[in-house]
Design a protein around this motif. Structure first.
Motif, PDB file in Angstrom:
ATOM      1  N   THR A  85       0.806  -1.297   0.108  1.00 56.67           N
ATOM      2  CA  THR A  85       0.131  -0.107  -0.019  1.00 56.67           C
ATOM      3  C   THR A  85       0.878   1.317  -0.092  1.00 56.67           C
ATOM      4  O   THR A  85       0.273   2.453  -0.283  1.00 56.67           O
ATOM      5  CB  THR A  85      -1.046   0.079   1.120  1.00 56.67           C
ATOM      6  OG1 THR A  85      -0.122  -0.100   2.478  1.00 56.67           O
ATOM      7  CG2 THR A  85      -1.995  -1.139   1.172  1.00 56.67           C
ATOM      8  N   ASP A  86       2.207   1.184   0.456  1.00 53.91           N
ATOM      9  CA  ASP A  86       3.132   2.360   0.254  1.00 53.91           C
ATOM     10  C   ASP A  86       3.705   2.259  -0.941  1.00 53.91           C
ATOM     11  O   ASP A  86       4.204   3.343  -1.511  1.00 53.91           O
ATOM     12  CB  ASP A  86       4.145   2.189   1.516  1.00 53.91           C
ATOM     13  CG  ASP A  86       3.125   2.148   2.882  1.00 53.91           C
ATOM     14  OD1 ASP A  86       2.512   3.260   3.085  1.00 53.91           O
ATOM     15  OD2 ASP A  86       3.808   1.427   3.706  1.00 53.91           O
ATOM     16  N   VAL A  87       4.074   0.932  -1.563  1.00 50.17           N
ATOM     17  CA  VAL A  87       5.028   1.061  -2.811  1.00 50.17           C
ATOM     18  C   VAL A  87       4.293   1.392  -4.028  1.00 50.17           C
ATOM     19  O   VAL A  87       4.736   1.957  -4.588  1.00 50.17           O
ATOM     20  CB  VAL A  87       5.524  -0.343  -2.741  1.00 50.17           C
ATOM     21  CG1 VAL A  87       6.406  -0.679  -3.759  1.00 50.17           C
ATOM     22  CG2 VAL A  87       6.538  -0.627  -1.521  1.00 50.17           C
ATOM     23  N   LEU A  88       3.187   0.644  -3.990  1.00 57.59           N
ATOM     24  CA  LEU A  88       2.573   0.625  -5.631  1.00 57.59           C
ATOM     25  C   LEU A  88       2.008   2.053  -5.842  1.00 57.59           C
ATOM     26  O   LEU A  88       2.507   2.669  -6.935  1.00 57.59           O
ATOM     27  CB  LEU A  88       1.196  -0.202  -5.665  1.00 57.59           C
ATOM     28  CG  LEU A  88       1.435  -1.475  -5.744  1.00 57.59           C
ATOM     29  CD1 LEU A  88      -0.007  -2.511  -5.885  1.00 57.59           C
ATOM     30  CD2 LEU A  88       2.236  -1.995  -7.039  1.00 57.59           C
ATOM     31  N   PRO A  89       1.599   2.970  -4.899  1.00 60.72           N
ATOM     32  CA  PRO A  89       1.344   4.465  -5.467  1.00 60.72           C
ATOM     33  C   PRO A  89       2.652   5.240  -5.915  1.00 60.72           C
ATOM     34  O   PRO A  89       2.409   6.220  -6.774  1.00 60.72           O
ATOM     35  CB  PRO A  89       0.694   5.070  -4.265  1.00 60.72           C
ATOM     36  CG  PRO A  89       0.410   4.101  -3.383  1.00 60.72           C
ATOM     37  CD  PRO A  89       1.181   2.963  -3.668  1.00 60.72           C
TER      38      PRO A  89
END
Length: 132
Positions: A85-89
């Motif tokens: 949830t932190d990486v994909l954006p």
């Protein structure tokens, strides 16, 4: 008793199997082939189930893919956290700016039997709850 119902859920999609840690016995390969599964191994991953460092994963996943790459990042899980949830954006806009298009495995292999140019595959389960 049916747990999953119809699989795959969309007509025409292939059945995909990713062996854990990329390891599979000859017997497992034979069973999967008999049941109509195709084996998928990612070529871009960052060990997110063992390394807790969203900045590291973002850098690795944003810089390693090439045309036809298959990315692996695990869905949120209590045993390794919710780094996705932190990486994909961070990663998705970078890759899109480089001309990559995200596609499911079946879509990527549908037309040619092999990866299409400038496409990245991410399994649907991996993207659960994450808007791209």
């Amino acid at each position: 008793r049916r747990v999953l119902g119809t699989w795959p859920p969309r007509r025409g999609d292939r059945r995909w199997f990713r062996p854990a840690k990329g390891l599979m016995s000859a017997a497992m390969a034979e069973v999967l082939q008999r049941r109509g599964y195709h084996v998928s191994l990612p070529d871009t991953w960052s060990s997110d189930s063992t390394i807790v460092d969203p900045a590291f994963h973002a850098s690795a996943l944003a810089n390693a893919p090439c045309d036809g790459s298959v990315l692996l990042m695990h869905a949120p899980d209590p045993s390794w956290g919710a780094q996705i949830t932190d990486v994909l954006p961070i990663v998705v806009p970078i890759l899109r700016s480089r001309g990559f298009v995200f596609a499911g495995m079946s879509e990527m292999f549908a037309a040619t039997g092999g990866p299409s140019s400038a496409r990245l595959a991410l399994g649907a389960a991996t993207l659960s709850g994450v808007a791209l």
